[in-house]
Write a protein that holds these residues in place. Structure first.
Motif, short mmCIF file in Angstrom:
data_model
loop_
_atom_site.label_atom_id
_atom_site.label_comp_id
_atom_site.label_asym_id
_atom_site.label_seq_id
_atom_site.Cartn_x
_atom_site.Cartn_y
_atom_site.Cartn_z
N THR B 202 11.57 4.06 28.25
CA THR B 202 12.06 3.58 29.55
C THR B 202 13.43 2.91 29.38
OG1 THR B 202 10.76 1.57 29.30
CG2 THR B 202 9.80 3.32 30.64
N TRP B 203 13.62 2.21 28.25
CA TRP B 203 14.93 1.58 28.05
C TRP B 203 16.00 2.62 27.77
CZ3 TRP B 203 18.63 -1.33 29.06
CH2 TRP B 203 18.47 -2.69 29.32
N PHE B 204 15.62 3.70 27.07
CA PHE B 204 16.56 4.79 26.80
C PHE B 204 17.11 5.33 28.12
CE2 PHE B 204 16.99 9.26 24.80
CZ PHE B 204 18.21 8.94 24.22
N ILE B 205 16.21 5.55 29.06
CA ILE B 205 16.62 6.10 30.36
C ILE B 205 17.39 5.05 31.16
CG2 ILE B 205 15.73 6.97 32.55
CD1 ILE B 205 13.48 8.31 30.85
N THR B 206 16.90 3.81 31.10
CA THR B 206 17.59 2.73 31.81
C THR B 206 19.04 2.59 31.32
OG1 THR B 206 15.50 1.57 31.99
CG2 THR B 206 17.49 0.28 32.37
N ALA B 207 19.23 2.72 30.01
CA ALA B 207 20.57 2.56 29.44
C ALA B 207 21.52 3.59 30.03
CB ALA B 207 20.51 2.69 27.92
N TYR B 208 21.03 4.81 30.22
CA TYR B 208 21.89 5.82 30.85
C TYR B 208 22.20 5.46 32.30
CZ TYR B 208 21.99 8.98 26.93
OH TYR B 208 22.24 9.53 25.72
N LEU B 209 21.22 4.91 33.01
CA LEU B 209 21.49 4.49 34.39
C LEU B 209 22.59 3.44 34.40
CD1 LEU B 209 17.94 4.13 36.05
CD2 LEU B 209 19.56 6.01 36.25
N LEU B 210 22.51 2.49 33.46
CA LEU B 210 23.52 1.43 33.39
C LEU B 210 24.91 2.01 33.12
CD1 LEU B 210 21.66 -1.32 31.37
CD2 LEU B 210 22.76 -1.66 33.57
N ILE B 211 24.97 2.92 32.14
CA ILE B 211 26.28 3.49 31.79
C ILE B 211 26.84 4.28 32.97
CG2 ILE B 211 27.44 5.15 30.27
CD1 ILE B 211 25.36 4.29 28.10
N ALA B 212 25.97 4.91 33.73
CA ALA B 212 26.44 5.73 34.84
C ALA B 212 26.86 4.89 36.06
CB ALA B 212 25.36 6.72 35.25
N THR B 213 26.20 3.76 36.29
CA THR B 213 26.44 3.10 37.58
C THR B 213 27.29 1.84 37.50
OG1 THR B 213 24.41 1.82 37.41
CG2 THR B 213 24.28 3.95 38.53
N MET B 214 27.28 1.14 36.37
CA MET B 214 28.07 -0.10 36.29
C MET B 214 29.56 0.14 36.56
SD MET B 214 26.69 -2.91 36.07
CE MET B 214 25.00 -3.36 36.22
N PRO B 215 30.14 1.24 36.02
CA PRO B 215 31.55 1.50 36.34
C PRO B 215 31.77 1.73 37.83
CG PRO B 215 30.87 2.76 34.42
CD PRO B 215 29.62 2.19 35.01
N VAL B 216 30.76 2.26 38.51
CA VAL B 216 30.89 2.49 39.95
C VAL B 216 31.00 1.16 40.68
CG1 VAL B 216 29.81 3.50 42.00
CG2 VAL B 216 29.61 4.64 39.78
N LEU B 217 30.15 0.21 40.27
CA LEU B 217 30.23 -1.13 40.87
C LEU B 217 31.59 -1.75 40.57
CD1 LEU B 217 28.88 -3.60 42.25
CD2 LEU B 217 28.18 -4.33 39.97
N ALA B 218 32.03 -1.61 39.32
CA ALA B 218 33.32 -2.18 38.94
C ALA B 218 34.43 -1.60 39.81
CB ALA B 218 33.60 -1.92 37.47
N GLY B 219 34.36 -0.29 40.06
CA GLY B 219 35.36 0.34 40.91
C GLY B 219 35.31 -0.21 42.33
N ALA B 220 34.10 -0.35 42.85
CA ALA B 220 33.95 -0.82 44.24
C ALA B 220 34.52 -2.22 44.40
CB ALA B 220 32.47 -0.79 44.65
N VAL B 221 34.19 -3.12 43.46
CA VAL B 221 34.68 -4.50 43.63
C VAL B 221 36.18 -4.58 43.36
CG1 VAL B 221 32.43 -5.56 43.20
CG2 VAL B 221 34.04 -5.28 41.30
N THR B 222 36.69 -3.69 42.51
CA THR B 222 38.14 -3.68 42.29
C THR B 222 38.86 -3.27 43.56
OG1 THR B 222 37.71 -3.09 40.00
CG2 THR B 222 39.97 -2.84 40.78
N MET B 223 38.29 -2.32 44.28
CA MET B 223 38.90 -1.92 45.55
C MET B 223 38.88 -3.07 46.56
SD MET B 223 37.95 2.06 46.21
CE MET B 223 36.39 2.29 45.46
N LEU B 224 37.81 -3.88 46.51
CA LEU B 224 37.78 -5.07 47.37
C LEU B 224 38.95 -5.99 47.01
CD1 LEU B 224 34.02 -6.17 47.42
CD2 LEU B 224 35.31 -5.13 49.28
N LEU B 225 39.12 -6.15 45.69
CA LEU B 225 40.17 -7.05 45.20
C LEU B 225 41.54 -6.59 45.68
CD1 LEU B 225 40.18 -9.50 43.14
CD2 LEU B 225 41.08 -7.87 41.50
N THR B 226 41.82 -5.28 45.56
CA THR B 226 43.14 -4.82 45.97
C THR B 226 43.27 -4.83 47.50
OG1 THR B 226 42.49 -2.50 45.96
CG2 THR B 226 43.42 -3.38 43.91
N ASP B 227 42.17 -4.63 48.20
CA ASP B 227 42.23 -4.74 49.66
C ASP B 227 42.66 -6.14 50.07
OD1 ASP B 227 41.63 -2.18 50.33
OD2 ASP B 227 39.82 -2.63 51.45
#
Lengths: 380, 527
Positions: B202-227
């Protein structure tokens, strides 16, 4: 009445007496439209399906926990896989889900079909009030939290909310609609996201700046239906109720005529010269409804978020023009909204006069700090 | 004699830990870092819990008694951020650090220095996040979902919020990469993927979810910052942007995040139930496939968080059906756990109690999730206390109970001491009773029409709010008992055997209790 029911009745009576207007509603309301009834029925079906699944699963678990325990000397068996069983409990839930999805999908298509409506109302969310416009009738007005609730809702206000009529669910100007008509709502926002929701009309929809959403309702019975903003929209998110008054067509027509007359009377008011006392009285009223949420009744604001109006360069001295400009047009990039289209000339003049003379802002009683409706008119 | 002396010399000078504070600052040891993660999480649990109690105290009665609505909004926002990023995620990473290398038969994590770094980012990120409460204007008050345009009205706390989310995301990604690297490269000979314990899977799969989605969050909040600061208008309609787009991007991260918070819990429970049922896990392979299916589905259901934004009806139908589909693999898991218990020889030590509590109450949360999945009725449930009840059922007696179960389960292994079983069971019963007093009435509040995130409410909601608040204080105080049990076990207690639990199986039980500083210096053979 048996002894038991008497005891229950007494206990229940004590509880309800102790909690005044409170009730113990545990389920969704059936509501006042056909759609809301459908939604309620589907809710009950899904609820019972969930209860049945729960009873089954937890029943097996509890049975197992009682009988298959070491302390009763139960020997563990060793079975640990069965493809057949796995397939069965994959397929059966899938079938149940499909059976639930079919009526839900049909209902959804029905809900989203706002065509062939009889009338349209435009709903605009503001921090923190609603504006209702009837494009066909040329009527529009703002709907604020009622003063009685506002006074009781202050921090440590000392007013028992139970004594206030429909605490937090009452407004000054409710939305009035005719029964039996398919009303199409167009929803948008002036500042941040809001969501317009009356449980009895079942549908909740977001009001988003720059976009127009639509939804519809046909109310079956005359009555007063209450709801609230359902999307976090800042400090007073909990204080912008929705009140819909559904009237028969006759009563509704009478209401429309009355609104049109009132608008004409209001326009006349703006043209006269006002005394300072009149402006201050009206100004305080407007201030408490439209400004006090952010700048507080004391004018102090909240440092770092909402500026203080006491001794501010904008509210004292020669800054009348800038002051009028900010109130009329708002200040971009901040929560300060444009009040030009929310308040009429008299209200704007009054509130600006109030801000420039209250809280010791004009200790010398300088007459130049009085703003007349005509000055607002010139600035528009 | 000579050989013995050489061994002892090696142990203490070259491979043993530093002394004092620097041991913890410089450590690259998976157990030390695991301990740091878990203690950090425990501390944050009480910080986030205190905020929850501010919320429940204000909601105890109608009217505003204690805090200004603006501060109330700061509390709801910070409570969520801290509980998600400061408590549940670090706790799972801490458990992974402690247990994964041991469970796959490795000496340590694959990337020990990055491991140190990924932990030590956390205290700074958390300090910056909590620090927002002390700047002018107070903390972020727009909800943990940070929806624009509201979040852009934030004051000085806004950039601090964004940067702390960035840091928390970097820490998570590094932790996840480390976990993937460890599982892929350091498994003992003979441990094929389909022989890995479920917690590892379950952690193996969770780790892939983290790698896939954390950058998406980072992108979203960065867009807030530049807005806010660089005059872009990603999310401003006035500049041609779209505030709803933020919600799509956010929930594309946010829904997999939900499973990041629950998949490791599935793994933990799948370790504990077979141990105390003295019977192998039923349907190991189907558990793995169900976890993978849930992870896949989590990427295509995000918009069920936003059914009311005004999507086209086809979109609503798709997201409704995809969401309902998740009930299938989740159901498989629950049925497998129940079948594992069936005809076992069960005992009910504290870890088992918490695991059973997890299965029952997580299922309740899952069933209310099914109700929420159905778009037409979600129009009524959306943004009410029904939703609050739903996600707290899956997160508190769900994720948090699984973490507590894991701590009780492995604590004797970690410390070498048995914990106080009596206090442990008391902790379980108090927690279970109060968590239901706390969250069950919130279902009724939501159905009766109480919106979430409001500091004050109409008087018809008074009774259930009062009950809920009483539950909150009971639950909060009960957790102090957990601290007592844990620290008692660290300081001493009955010596634990290597096996610890009669029915336990797996590599961790072949090591001594507590295990040596370097877990497996010789790789074990898996048959």
């Amino acid at each position: 009445m048996t002894k038991f029911t008497k005891v229950v009745a007494v206990i229940f009576g004590l509880i309800t007496a102790a909690t005044a207007q409170a009730d113990w509603t545990m389920n969704m309301r059936k509501g006042a439209t056909d759609i809301s009834h459908d939604i309620f029925d589907l809710h009950m079906i899904v609820l019972w399906v969930c209860v049945a699944i729960g009873v089954l699963v937890f029943g097996v678990m509890i049975w197992s926990m009682i009988y298959h325990r070491k302390s009763r000397g139960y020997e563990a068996s060793d079975f640990h896989e069965s493809t057949l069983v796995e397939i069965v409990w994959t397929v059966i839930p899938a079938v149940i889900l499909i059976l639930l999805a079919i009526p839900a999908g049909k209902m959804l298509i029905d809900i989203e079909d706002s065509s062939n409506s009889d009338m349209t109302v435009k709903v605009t969310g503001y921090q923190w009030k609603w504006e209702y416009e009837y494009p066909e009738e040329g009527i529009s007005f703002f709907s604020n939290l009622a003063a009685s609730s506002r006074e009781a809702a202050g921090l440590k206000a000392g007013v028992n909310p139970a004594t206030v009529d429909h605490y937090l669910l009452e407004v000054d100007n409710p939305l009035v609609l005719p029964v039996g008509k398919k009303v199409r709502f167009l929803l948008t926002s002036n500042d941040v996201n809001h969501a317009w929701w009356t449980p009895d009309l079942a549908i909740k929809k977001d009001a988003i700046p720059g976009f127009i959403n639509d939804m519809w309702a046909t109310i079956n019975e005359p009555g007063i239906y209450r709801g609230q903003c359902a999307e976090l929209c800042g400090r007073d998110h909990g204080f912008m109720p929705v009140v819909v008054v559904a009237k028969t067509q006759e009563d509704y027509d009478a209401w429309v005529a009355e609104q049109k007359g009132a608008a004409a009377a209001k326009a006349e008011e703006a043209d006269k010269e006002w005394s300072k006392e009149e402006l201050m009285t009206k100004g305080e009223e407007v201030y408490n409804t439209s400004c006090a949420s952010c700048h507080l009744q004391t004018g102090e604001g909240i440092p770092g978020v909402f500026p203080s109006l006491i001794g501010s360069p904008l509210t004292i001295g020669d800054s009348i023009d800038e002051h009028i400009d900010v109130v009329l047009n708002g200040k971009s990039g901040t929560a300060m909204q444009a009040f030009g289209n929310q308040l009429d000339d008299a209200e704007l003049a009054a509130v600006i006069t109030y801000e420039r003379n209250a809280w010791g802002n004009n200790a010398d009683g300088d007459d130049k700090q009085i703003v007349q409706p005509s000055m607002i008119k010139a600035k528009r | 004699m000579n050989a013995h002396a050489v061994d002892a010399h090696d142990d203490h000078d070259h491979h043993g830990p530093d002394k004092g504070l620097m041991r913890w600052v410089r450590t690259t040891n998976h157990k030390d870092i695991g301990t740091l993660y878990l203690l950090f999480s425990l501390l944050m649990f009480f910080v986030g819990g205190a905020m929850a109690l501010v919320i429940r105290a204000e909601l105890f009665q109608p009217g505003l008694q204690f805090v200004d609505p603006n501060f109330f909004n700061q509390m709801t926002t910070m409570h969520a951020l801290i509980m998600i990023f400061g408590v549940v995620m670090p706790a799972f990473v801490g458990l992974a650090n402690w247990m994964l290398p041991i469970m796959v038969g490795a000496p340590d994590m694959a990337l020990p220095r990055m491991n140190n770094f990924s932990f030590w980012i956390l205290p700074f990120a958390a300090t910056m996040l909590i620090g927002t409460l002390f700047v002018e204007g107070g903390g972020p008050a727009a909800g943990w979902t940070m929806y624009p345009p509201l979040v852009l009205q934030g004051g000085k706390s806004f950039p601090m919020l964004i940067f702390s989310v960035h840091l928390l995301g970097i820490s998570s990604i590094m932790g996840a990469i480390n976990i993937v690297a460890t599982i892929m490269n350091l498994r003992a000979p003979g441990m094929t993927y389909m022989k890995m314990p479920l917690f590892v899977w379950t952690w193996f799969i969770t780790a892939y979810l983290l790698i896939a989605t954390m950058p998406v969050l980072a992108g979203a909040v960065t867009m807030l910052l530049t807005d806010k600061y660089f005059a872009t208008s990603f999310f401003s309609a006035a500049g041609g942007g779209d505030p709803v787009m933020f919600q799509h991007i956010f929930w594309f991260f946010g829904h997999p995040e939900v499973y990041i918070l629950i998949l490791p819990a599935f793994g933990i429970v799948s370790q504990i139930i077979p141990t105390f049922a003295r019977k192998p896990l039923f349907g190991y392979a189907s558990m793995v496939y169900a976890t993978a299916s849930i992870a896949f589905l989590s990427f295509i259901v995000w918009a069920h968080h936003m059914f009311t934004v005004g999507m086209p009806v086809v979109g609503e139908l798709f997201f409704m059906m995809a969401t309902m589909l998740i009930a299938v693999p989740t159901g498989v898991k629950v049925f497998n756990w129940v079948s594992t218990m069936w005809r076992g020889s069960m005992t009910f030590e504290t870890p088992m109690l918490f695991a059973i509590g997890f299965v029952i109450m997580f299922t309740i949360g899952g069933l209310s999730g099914l109700m929420l999945a159905m778009t037409p009725i979600d129009f009524q449930y959306h943004d009410t206390y029904f939703v609050v009840a739903h996600f707290h059922y899956v997160l508190v007696p769900g994720a948090v109970f699984s973490i507590v179960a894991a701590v009780y389960y492995w604590l004797p292994k970690w410390t070498g001491h048995m914990y106080d079983e009596k206090l442990g069971r008391l902790h379980f019963w108090l927690s279970t009773i109060f968590v239901n007093v706390l969250f069950w009435p919130q279902h009724y509040l939501g159905l009766a029409g109480m919106p979430r995130r409001i500091p004050d409410y109409a008087v018809q909601f008074a009774d259930f709010n009062m009950i809920s608040s009483i539950g909150a204080f009971g639950f909060g105080l009960s957790q102090l008992l957990f601290v007592v049990v844990v620290f008692k076990a660290i300081r001493g207690g009955q010596q634990a055997t290597d096996q610890v639990w009669e029915g336990a199986e797996g590599l961790e039980w072949t090591l001594s209790s507590p295990p040596p500083y370097h877990s497996f210096s010789v790789q074990p053979e898996i048959k």
